[in-house]
Design a protein around this motif. Structure first.
Motif, PDB file in Angstrom:
ATOM      1  N   PHE A 159       0.930  -1.270   0.051  1.00 17.99           N
ATOM      2  CA  PHE A 159       0.013   0.074   0.155  1.00 17.99           C
ATOM      3  C   PHE A 159       0.907   1.110  -0.007  1.00 17.99           C
ATOM      4  O   PHE A 159       1.649   1.431   0.895  1.00 17.99           O
ATOM      5  N   LEU A 160       0.741   2.231  -1.074  1.00 22.43           N
ATOM      6  CA  LEU A 160       1.607   3.220  -1.092  1.00 22.43           C
ATOM      7  C   LEU A 160       0.617   4.499  -1.362  1.00 22.43           C
ATOM      8  O   LEU A 160      -0.117   4.402  -2.370  1.00 22.43           O
ATOM      9  N   GLY A 161       0.968   5.333  -0.607  1.00 21.17           N
ATOM     10  CA  GLY A 161       0.083   6.659  -0.780  1.00 21.17           C
ATOM     11  C   GLY A 161       0.507   7.567  -1.943  1.00 21.17           C
ATOM     12  O   GLY A 161       1.688   7.327  -2.313  1.00 21.17           O
ATOM     13  N   ASP A 162      -0.312   8.148  -2.515  1.00 21.68           N
ATOM     14  CA  ASP A 162       0.192   8.975  -3.850  1.00 21.68           C
ATOM     15  C   ASP A 162       1.067  10.142  -3.328  1.00 21.68           C
ATOM     16  O   ASP A 162       1.352  10.792  -4.271  1.00 21.68           O
ATOM     17  N   ALA A 163       0.945  10.527  -2.308  1.00 19.42           N
ATOM     18  CA  ALA A 163       1.827  11.574  -1.721  1.00 19.42           C
ATOM     19  C   ALA A 163       3.186  11.412  -1.413  1.00 19.42           C
ATOM     20  O   ALA A 163       4.123  12.016  -1.241  1.00 19.42           O
ATOM     21  N   ILE A 164       3.696  10.109  -1.975  1.00 20.77           N
ATOM     22  CA  ILE A 164       5.125   9.498  -1.429  1.00 20.77           C
ATOM     23  C   ILE A 164       5.836  10.029  -2.624  1.00 20.77           C
ATOM     24  O   ILE A 164       5.483  10.111  -3.763  1.00 20.77           O
ATOM     25  N   ASN A 165       7.181  10.535  -2.416  1.00 13.42           N
ATOM     26  CA  ASN A 165       7.974  11.032  -3.541  1.00 13.42           C
ATOM     27  C   ASN A 165       8.392   9.623  -4.479  1.00 13.42           C
ATOM     28  O   ASN A 165       8.770   8.583  -3.742  1.00 13.42           O
ATOM     29  N   PRO A 166       8.078   9.717  -5.591  1.00 12.15           N
ATOM     30  CA  PRO A 166       8.403   8.658  -6.480  1.00 12.15           C
ATOM     31  C   PRO A 166       9.706   7.879  -6.614  1.00 12.15           C
ATOM     32  O   PRO A 166      10.093   6.905  -6.753  1.00 12.15           O
ATOM     33  N   LYS A 167      10.678   8.833  -6.085  1.00 13.13           N
ATOM     34  CA  LYS A 167      12.315   8.356  -6.040  1.00 13.13           C
ATOM     35  C   LYS A 167      12.179   7.251  -4.952  1.00 13.13           C
ATOM     36  O   LYS A 167      13.238   6.434  -4.886  1.00 13.13           O
ATOM     37  N   ASN A 168      11.132   7.174  -4.093  1.00  9.86           N
ATOM     38  CA  ASN A 168      11.239   6.140  -2.968  1.00  9.86           C
ATOM     39  C   ASN A 168      10.756   5.029  -3.298  1.00  9.86           C
ATOM     40  O   ASN A 168      10.825   3.919  -2.432  1.00  9.86           O
ATOM     41  N   TYR A 169      10.008   4.903  -4.356  1.00 14.61           N
ATOM     42  CA  TYR A 169       9.230   3.835  -4.853  1.00 14.61           C
ATOM     43  C   TYR A 169      10.075   2.599  -4.695  1.00 14.61           C
ATOM     44  O   TYR A 169       9.779   1.229  -4.317  1.00 14.61           O
ATOM     45  N   GLN A 170      11.337   2.678  -5.516  1.00 18.41           N
ATOM     46  CA  GLN A 170      12.041   1.364  -5.678  1.00 18.41           C
ATOM     47  C   GLN A 170      12.566   0.569  -4.212  1.00 18.41           C
ATOM     48  O   GLN A 170      12.610  -0.520  -4.026  1.00 18.41           O
ATOM     49  N   THR A 171      13.022   1.730  -3.532  1.00 20.02           N
ATOM     50  CA  THR A 171      13.593   1.353  -2.168  1.00 20.02           C
ATOM     51  C   THR A 171      12.516   0.671  -1.527  1.00 20.02           C
ATOM     52  O   THR A 171      12.471  -0.615  -0.386  1.00 20.02           O
ATOM     53  N   ILE A 172      11.089   1.286  -1.524  1.00 25.82           N
ATOM     54  CA  ILE A 172      10.042   0.554  -0.590  1.00 25.82           C
ATOM     55  C   ILE A 172       9.824  -0.704  -1.376  1.00 25.82           C
ATOM     56  O   ILE A 172       9.528  -1.571  -0.504  1.00 25.82           O
ATOM     57  N   LEU A 173       9.684  -0.807  -2.528  1.00 29.15           N
ATOM     58  CA  LEU A 173       9.439  -2.264  -3.233  1.00 29.15           C
ATOM     59  C   LEU A 173      10.388  -3.283  -2.865  1.00 29.15           C
ATOM     60  O   LEU A 173      10.011  -4.345  -2.687  1.00 29.15           O
ATOM     61  N   ALA A 174      11.849  -2.774  -2.900  1.00 30.63           N
ATOM     62  CA  ALA A 174      12.672  -3.581  -2.486  1.00 30.63           C
ATOM     63  C   ALA A 174      12.556  -4.180  -1.099  1.00 30.63           C
ATOM     64  O   ALA A 174      12.699  -5.644  -0.723  1.00 30.63           O
TER      65      ALA A 174
END
Length: 454
Positions: free
Chosen positions: A153-168
């Motif tokens: 679950f990811l909020g749309d207000a999260i910085n996209p730069k953090n997506y890969q780190t979060i997914l890993a």
């Protein structure tokens, strides 16, 4: 049940103290995960295990000894008169502790189901995407980041730069099935909602999950970049205890400290060997615990009944033989003890002395039963969480002065014994029995049976 619950809580407290003092700062994360999963299960199982060999480890003075039976024509006679059984029925209270326990379980289960309903409702109504084998759930107008099994679950207000780190990070939670660990503790929280240690176990497991995921992710990324992602912003996370939050303010400092911590030396693995003596000591305790072993008193009473049958048979076949029962801790004194069946004048309960001699025995037994029924605390069974039929065997004597002496009791629970002894000691002073015009001591046995409603 109450005794079992107290033992479980005591064992969990001990296991948690060992974890906090010796293990939680080590970087052996998988070993710590095993410890946090194994010890609450062990706490539930150990009180149920009874190993006979461990009981024999104790010195003999800790073991209940049956009376020795001595056949001796010259010995003074001792025979216990068995009074009629007193039956007690507990007064059922609506607000018993068992009722409160079950209400708490139902409420906790309802709260858990409600949280699950909200979670799956969010999954159904939210936008979904797939990446790295994970189902990405986009949360509108939110900065939350957490996972549940293969749902991220990811909020749309999260910085996209953090997506890969979060997914890993969340891929590690998924591959290691961390959500299953948290659901296990959710089950414990439902069954043992009153036990704060279960909540402490779950909190420590959540922290450990983050350590494990961080340790694996930083092997693929630069540590400095990973620190910056953690510190860049603090995200709000819905308070759901069985999810894995990526950004949680109370955990960020701990996670960074653990990431910068040097790897623990292999010699420190020996700390986990402490589990062996700990479990052994707990098994020794539970195996030798008298209160937990209700069958012990039943077996002892059965053996005593058999001895009494043999004594009666011997006396019938050899009326001139006198039998004396001696306990190991008994003290021989000058008091003469005469069996109820042969004493010329039996002890008399106050108020029964004006009745004919033939009715005095019945009056005595009836008054004893009435006194016990009126004075025994029948609410004690509910307080102790007992159920079914509980048998209490009481031995006492009426000495040559009419006083109640030598009161002993055997019951499945020490509190039942204490209450029986208290009540018998409060019996009024009797008119003593007499043999050939001399006041003598007469022993009695009184069974008390608790009929406890399920």
């Amino acid at each position: 049940m109450l005794h079992y619950i107290l033992q479980t809580i005591a064992f969990q407290l001990f296991f948690l103290m060992v974890y906090d003092l010796f293990l939680k700062r080590e970087t052996f994360f998988n070993w710590n995960r095993f410890y946090l999963l194994f010890t609450p299960i062990a706490s539930l199982v150990l009180p149920l295990i009874k190993i006979e060999a461990f009981r024999n480890v104790l010195p003999q003075n800790y073991i209940v000894q049956l009376p020795a039976v001595i056949l001796n024509p010259d010995a003074s006679t001792v025979q216990t008169q068995l009074l009629p059984t007193v039956y007690l029925k507990n007064s059922s209270s609506f607000w018993s502790w068992e009722f409160i326990l079950y209400v708490g379980i139902y409420v906790s289960a309802f709260i858990f189901i409600f949280k699950m309903f909200k979670l799956f409702k969010t999954i159904n109504i939210s936008e979904k995407n797939t990446a790295s084998g994970l189902t990405i759930i986009t949360l509108k107008n939110s900065s939350a980041a957490f996972s549940f099994f293969n749902y991220v679950f990811l909020g749309d207000a999260i910085n996209p730069k953090n997506y890969q780190t979060i997914l890993a990070h969340e891929c590690v939670h998924k591959s290691q099935k961390h959500s299953a660990d948290l659901l296990f503790f959710e089950l414990l929280r439902i069954l043992f909602w009153f036990n704060p240690l279960v909540y402490m176990y779950q909190n420590r497991m959540v922290t450990l999950h983050e350590y494990i995921a961080d340790a694996l992710v930083v092997k693929q990324q630069d540590k400095v970049t990973y620190y910056q992602n953690l510190l860049s912003q603090v995200f709000d996370v819905n308070h759901i205890s069985f999810i894995n939050p990526f950004f949680k303010q109370s955990l960020i400092k701990k996670r960074i400290i653990m990431l910068t911590k040097s790897k623990s030396k292999q010699i420190h693995l020996l700390k986990y060997a402490m589990l062996i003596p700990m479990v052994f000591a707990m098994l020794l305790y539970t195996s030798c615990d008298k209160e937990a072993d209700n069958s012990e008193s039943t077996e002892i009473q059965t053996s005593k009944d058999k001895i009494q049958e043999k004594i009666d048979k011997i006396m019938e076949e050899n009326p001139n033989v006198k039998i004396k029962i001696i306990e190991e801790d008994s003290v021989i004194d000058d008091d003469i003890e005469v069996p109820y069946s042969v004493v010329e004048q039996v002890p008399i309960f106050p108020g029964c002395e004006d009745l004919p001699a033939a009715e005095q025995k019945g009056c005595f037994s009836g008054e004893i039963s009435k006194f016990v029924g009126q004075n025994y605390n029948i609410d004690l069974a509910t307080t102790l969480g007992l159920s079914g039929r509980q048998r209490i065997n009481v031995l006492f004597k009426i000495d040559k002065s009419g006083n109640i002496t030598g009161v002993r009791a055997r019951a499945p629970h020490p509190k039942l014994e204490e209450e029986a002894i208290r009540v018998i000691n409060e019996l009024p002073k009797m008119i003593p029995g007499e043999q050939k015009g001399i006041a003598v001591t007469v022993p009695y046995s009184l069974p008390i049976v608790f009929e406890i409603k399920e």
